[in-house]
Design a protein around this motif. Structure first.
Motif, PDB file in Angstrom:
ATOM      1  N   LEU A 113      38.158  47.968  31.638  1.00 21.88           N
ATOM      2  CA  LEU A 113      39.401  47.435  32.203  1.00 21.88           C
ATOM      3  C   LEU A 113      39.441  47.523  33.722  1.00 21.88           C
ATOM      4  O   LEU A 113      39.779  46.558  34.411  1.00 21.88           O
ATOM      5  CB  LEU A 113      40.586  48.192  31.607  1.00 21.88           C
ATOM      6  CG  LEU A 113      41.949  47.535  31.837  1.00 21.88           C
ATOM      7  CD1 LEU A 113      42.126  46.380  30.857  1.00 21.88           C
ATOM      8  CD2 LEU A 113      43.076  48.544  31.675  1.00 21.88           C
ATOM      9  N   HIS A 114      39.085  48.684  34.278  1.00 21.21           N
ATOM     10  CA  HIS A 114      39.317  48.944  35.704  1.00 21.21           C
ATOM     11  C   HIS A 114      38.389  48.160  36.628  1.00 21.21           C
ATOM     12  O   HIS A 114      38.681  48.041  37.822  1.00 21.21           O
ATOM     13  CB  HIS A 114      39.217  50.438  35.990  1.00 21.21           C
ATOM     14  CG  HIS A 114      40.457  51.190  35.638  1.00 21.21           C
ATOM     15  ND1 HIS A 114      41.239  51.832  36.573  1.00 21.21           N
ATOM     16  CD2 HIS A 114      41.074  51.386  34.441  1.00 21.21           C
ATOM     17  CE1 HIS A 114      42.273  52.393  35.973  1.00 21.21           C
ATOM     18  NE2 HIS A 114      42.197  52.140  34.683  1.00 21.21           N
ATOM     19  N   PHE A 115      37.289  47.628  36.103  1.00 15.80           N
ATOM     20  CA  PHE A 115      36.413  46.833  36.957  1.00 15.80           C
ATOM     21  C   PHE A 115      36.727  45.350  36.896  1.00 15.80           C
ATOM     22  O   PHE A 115      36.075  44.547  37.570  1.00 15.80           O
ATOM     23  CB  PHE A 115      34.940  47.100  36.608  1.00 15.80           C
ATOM     24  CG  PHE A 115      34.407  48.335  37.275  1.00 15.80           C
ATOM     25  CD1 PHE A 115      33.900  48.290  38.562  1.00 15.80           C
ATOM     26  CD2 PHE A 115      34.450  49.561  36.627  1.00 15.80           C
ATOM     27  CE1 PHE A 115      33.432  49.430  39.185  1.00 15.80           C
ATOM     28  CE2 PHE A 115      33.988  50.707  37.238  1.00 15.80           C
ATOM     29  CZ  PHE A 115      33.466  50.646  38.529  1.00 15.80           C
ATOM     30  N   MET A 116      37.748  44.968  36.111  1.00 17.13           N
ATOM     31  CA  MET A 116      38.176  43.571  36.104  1.00 17.13           C
ATOM     32  C   MET A 116      39.041  43.285  37.322  1.00 17.13           C
ATOM     33  O   MET A 116      39.471  44.190  38.041  1.00 17.13           O
ATOM     34  CB  MET A 116      38.930  43.260  34.810  1.00 17.13           C
ATOM     35  CG  MET A 116      38.015  43.185  33.611  1.00 17.13           C
ATOM     36  SD  MET A 116      38.863  42.573  32.137  1.00 17.13           S
ATOM     37  CE  MET A 116      37.457  42.357  31.048  1.00 17.13           C
ATOM     38  N   LYS A 117      39.301  42.008  37.539  1.00 13.41           N
ATOM     39  CA  LYS A 117      40.118  41.597  38.683  1.00 13.41           C
ATOM     40  C   LYS A 117      41.588  41.634  38.292  1.00 13.41           C
ATOM     41  O   LYS A 117      42.005  40.988  37.329  1.00 13.41           O
ATOM     42  CB  LYS A 117      39.732  40.184  39.133  1.00 13.41           C
ATOM     43  CG  LYS A 117      40.381  39.766  40.440  1.00 13.41           C
ATOM     44  CD  LYS A 117      39.806  38.442  40.926  1.00 13.41           C
ATOM     45  CE  LYS A 117      40.331  38.087  42.297  1.00 13.41           C
ATOM     46  NZ  LYS A 117      39.716  36.836  42.812  1.00 13.41           N
ATOM     47  N   GLY A 118      42.362  42.390  39.043  1.00 13.40           N
ATOM     48  CA  GLY A 118      43.777  42.542  38.748  1.00 13.40           C
ATOM     49  C   GLY A 118      44.219  43.948  39.112  1.00 13.40           C
ATOM     50  O   GLY A 118      43.451  44.752  39.644  1.00 13.40           O
ATOM     51  N   THR A 119      45.472  44.252  38.826  1.00  9.72           N
ATOM     52  CA  THR A 119      46.038  45.571  39.105  1.00  9.72           C
ATOM     53  C   THR A 119      46.042  46.398  37.827  1.00  9.72           C
ATOM     54  O   THR A 119      46.694  46.024  36.850  1.00  9.72           O
ATOM     55  CB  THR A 119      47.470  45.439  39.650  1.00  9.72           C
ATOM     56  OG1 THR A 119      47.433  44.699  40.880  1.00  9.72           O
ATOM     57  CG2 THR A 119      48.094  46.800  39.903  1.00  9.72           C
ATOM     58  N   PRO A 120      45.308  47.527  37.800  1.00  6.72           N
ATOM     59  CA  PRO A 120      45.241  48.340  36.578  1.00  6.72           C
ATOM     60  C   PRO A 120      46.481  49.220  36.396  1.00  6.72           C
ATOM     61  O   PRO A 120      47.036  49.742  37.371  1.00  6.72           O
ATOM     62  CB  PRO A 120      44.003  49.226  36.790  1.00  6.72           C
ATOM     63  CG  PRO A 120      43.350  48.746  38.048  1.00  6.72           C
ATOM     64  CD  PRO A 120      44.400  48.049  38.829  1.00  6.72           C
ATOM     65  N   TYR A 121      46.861  49.382  35.139  1.00  7.22           N
ATOM     66  CA  TYR A 121      47.980  50.248  34.752  1.00  7.22           C
ATOM     67  C   TYR A 121      47.461  51.338  33.821  1.00  7.22           C
ATOM     68  O   TYR A 121      46.737  51.049  32.872  1.00  7.22           O
ATOM     69  CB  TYR A 121      49.066  49.437  34.033  1.00  7.22           C
ATOM     70  CG  TYR A 121      49.822  48.493  34.929  1.00  7.22           C
ATOM     71  CD1 TYR A 121      51.119  48.774  35.345  1.00  7.22           C
ATOM     72  CD2 TYR A 121      49.225  47.321  35.389  1.00  7.22           C
ATOM     73  CE1 TYR A 121      51.812  47.907  36.183  1.00  7.22           C
ATOM     74  CE2 TYR A 121      49.902  46.452  36.235  1.00  7.22           C
ATOM     75  CZ  TYR A 121      51.195  46.752  36.629  1.00  7.22           C
ATOM     76  OH  TYR A 121      51.873  45.902  37.467  1.00  7.22           O
ATOM     77  N   ILE A 122      47.851  52.564  34.122  1.00  5.21           N
ATOM     78  CA  ILE A 122      47.515  53.718  33.277  1.00  5.21           C
ATOM     79  C   ILE A 122      48.820  54.210  32.665  1.00  5.21           C
ATOM     80  O   ILE A 122      49.818  54.406  33.375  1.00  5.21           O
ATOM     81  CB  ILE A 122      46.879  54.851  34.114  1.00  5.21           C
ATOM     82  CG1 ILE A 122      45.599  54.373  34.802  1.00  5.21           C
ATOM     83  CG2 ILE A 122      46.613  56.080  33.253  1.00  5.21           C
ATOM     84  CD1 ILE A 122      45.089  55.342  35.868  1.00  5.21           C
ATOM     85  N   TYR A 123      48.838  54.418  31.370  1.00  8.55           N
ATOM     86  CA  TYR A 123      50.039  54.946  30.706  1.00  8.55           C
ATOM     87  C   TYR A 123      49.885  56.450  30.507  1.00  8.55           C
ATOM     88  O   TYR A 123      48.805  56.931  30.154  1.00  8.55           O
ATOM     89  CB  TYR A 123      50.270  54.250  29.367  1.00  8.55           C
ATOM     90  CG  TYR A 123      51.490  54.782  28.643  1.00  8.55           C
ATOM     91  CD1 TYR A 123      52.769  54.496  29.110  1.00  8.55           C
ATOM     92  CD2 TYR A 123      51.363  55.599  27.517  1.00  8.55           C
ATOM     93  CE1 TYR A 123      53.897  54.998  28.472  1.00  8.55           C
ATOM     94  CE2 TYR A 123      52.484  56.096  26.869  1.00  8.55           C
ATOM     95  CZ  TYR A 123      53.752  55.797  27.350  1.00  8.55           C
ATOM     96  OH  TYR A 123      54.858  56.303  26.716  1.00  8.55           O
TER      97      TYR A 123
END
Length: 563
Positions: free
Chosen positions: A358-368
């Motif tokens: 997930l974190h290496f994709m383009k966009g803003t990552p969200y952690i729950y």
């Protein structure tokens, strides 16, 4: 447009569900002062933004998403002074605060609705959506997201009001300019306090009134609310007005929860020149493990190829046009390590693999909250131990009315119930996981004795430190934020791998999605001799020194290449 270097593009967001995060006073309910006590932990993790689920005054029919006063704090959570201190302490640590904006509906205990139901002539009547029934039937046969009719009879005026969710959550009438003005005033109240943005609850459902079918249409077979509500005719007009009146006046982040949105529609919401939102939450990838055309409770195994196609579609279609939000978990979704990973023998490896993917994709990552320590789904033995209104309504419908086998229904709850995400944060192996000295509002997952923050912080190879490194890498390598995305090995049955490219740099992201070993061949056009290992979830990944790699269970590797 997407080349603009807005602060929220390089940020990592951490969602706090306050009821379950940390209890400071022993009443069993998480609160604002509990959050304040854990800000150093969030600073250590390295997150840039906290999205705080609702803390507003609410009768709590839907855990705070039924708001009775937008400008007061729920007593259980604390006071406005506490909230202002939280904001101040976060900013001291360079953490921004994004709050929930719930304006598709209010609580039926909000003063606007209390007035609206008194009479058809009341000044607040048109703040909500009313219809006359016929022959003791509701105006249409629409079904709410939480079960039952979307219409609730109000005897005071012999009319029905619309509620897409609980009957205690009447929908606001956005066609009324006074409603919009009242909402904009409330938004400014919070932004002037210094908050840094909004996560907007089901914001693509605010335009709907003109789509309500007549009773005749209902008789002719128009069933279900979903075709009528999301992405209505006026939603972009409303959001552009909101941007003009409020959002454009502040340097903030906005993310809209948009059920049923397509990539093409998401582009309309997020394209910078349209002046609406920064990004949206979409749910297509969250529906890949339920039967097509059925509810989330109707389970099917995830097909990796479906996941690859879906996430890649969103990556490519918003590339250089809009912006993606990246998430596995939130307060409405089960724990990802139990859902798409392996929460037993390979819990640590699979949690790290899913994070890498997930974190290496383009966009803003969200952690729950709890994701960063690999918290898992929970299995309560009886329905009475659960708290979620959606889950309980589904159980009642399927067991009491449809006579389904309770054990089969519980399997769906174990897999998909929202309470999987809402069990208390596991801080330590002490009583109640260190969450509360009292009786928690919902039971703690029994595995808190081993899966907890204290243990994670004492283990340099824990999931926590892996997330910390992912966040650090995002700040060190611009390619992670701005690089183009391209899927490779589309048909590989076990590997989810993709390339990121920016200038003369390339990242190769390799993820073995399953527990069996599999062979991965580095593409021929990449020089194996110049690769740099950025991160891996196995400590000895540097031993891979050829173009052919035998990937171990759930192994993740990210290489950087320079042309």
């Amino acid at each position: 447009m997407s080349k603009r270097k807005d602060w929220w593009k390089s940020s990592v967001v951490y969602q706090i569900y306050p009821r379950s995060f940390m209890d400071s006073n022993g009443d069993g309910i998480g609160d604002i002062r509990g959050i304040i006590s854990k800000l150093d932990y969030l600073q250590q993790l390295g997150v840039d933004v906290v999205w705080l689920s609702p803390v507003y005054q609410s009768p709590n029919d839907d855990n705070g998403y039924d708001i009775s006063n937008y400008e007061e704090i729920m007593d259980e959570f604390g006071t406005m002074d506490d909230l202002e201190e939280l904001l101040d302490e976060m900013h001291k640590r360079s953490i921004k605060l994004v709050m929930d904006l719930v304006v598709n509906h209010t609580s039926d205990e909000h003063q606007w609705f209390v007035e609206a139901k008194k009479s058809k002539e009341n000044p607040y009547r048109d703040f909500y959506i009313w219809r006359t029934g016929k022959d003791n039937h509701p105006p249409t046969d629409w079904q709410s997201s939480f079960g039952g009719s979307t219409w609730e009879y109000s005897p005071e005026t012999d009319e029905y009001y619309l509620h897409m969710f609980s009957k205690k959550q009447p929908d606001l009438n956005w066609e009324n300019p006074k409603v919009r003005d009242s909402i904009y005033k409330m938004m400014k109240f919070w932004l002037d306090k210094g908050i840094d943005g909004f996560r907007m609850d089901v914001i693509n459902m605010i335009s709907k009134k003109e789509c309500l079918p007549s009773y005749k249409d209902w008789i002719n077979g128009n069933h279900g609310f979903k075709p009528y509500t999301p992405n209505g005719d006026s939603v972009h007009q409303y959001l552009q007005e909101m941007h003009q009146e409020v959002l454009s006046k502040y340097d903030i982040m906005t993310v809209g929860e948009c059920p049923g949105v397509s990539p093409e529609q998401a582009e309309l919401y997020t394209a910078a020149d349209r002046n609406e939102l920064n990004m949206v939450f979409q749910f297509e990838h969250m529906g890949l493990d339920n039967e097509p055309g059925k509810s989330k409770w109707d389970l099917k195994p995830l097909a990796l190829k479906d996941l690859k196609q879906n996430l890649s579609k969103w990556q490519k279609q918003l590339e250089n046009k809009g912006w993606n939000s990246l998430y596995w978990n939130n307060h409405d979704q089960p724990r990802i390590v139990s859902r798409f990973g392996n929460d037993g023998e390979y819990r640590v490896q699979s949690a790290k693999m899913l994070a890498t993917l997930l974190h290496f994709m383009k966009g803003t990552p969200y952690i729950y909250q709890g994701e960063e320590i690999g918290m898992t789904n929970v299995r309560f033995s009886k329905i009475e131990d659960y708290r979620d209104i959606e889950l309980k309504n589904m159980y009642k419908d399927r067991v009491d009315h449809l006579r389904w086998d309770p054990a089969e229904v519980m399997k769906s709850i174990y897999a998909k119930g929202r309470d999987n995400a809402r069990t208390p944060m596991q801080w330590s192996g002490e009583l109640n996981g260190g969450f509360s000295t009292g009786t928690p509002w919902i039971q703690v997952n029994p595995n808190y004795t081993t899966i907890n923050v204290k243990n994670a912080l004492e283990d340099q190879h824990s999931i926590f430190y892996y997330y910390k490194k992912l966040i650090e890498l995002r700040k060190q390598h611009e390619i992670i934020v701005y690089g183009d995305y391209n899927l490779i090995l589309e048909d590989h049955e076990s590997v989810f791998s993709y390339m990121r490219s920016l200038g003369n740099e390339r990242l190769l992201v390799i993820n073995n999605f399953y527990e069996h070993e599999t062979v991965f061949e580095i593409p021929e056009n990449m020089n194996v001799q110049t690769r740099e290992l950025l991160i891996s979830n196995y400590n000895d990944a540097s031993k891979h020194n050829s173009a052919s790699i035998t990937l171990r269970p759930y192994e993740s590797i990210v290489y950087k290449f320079i042309n």
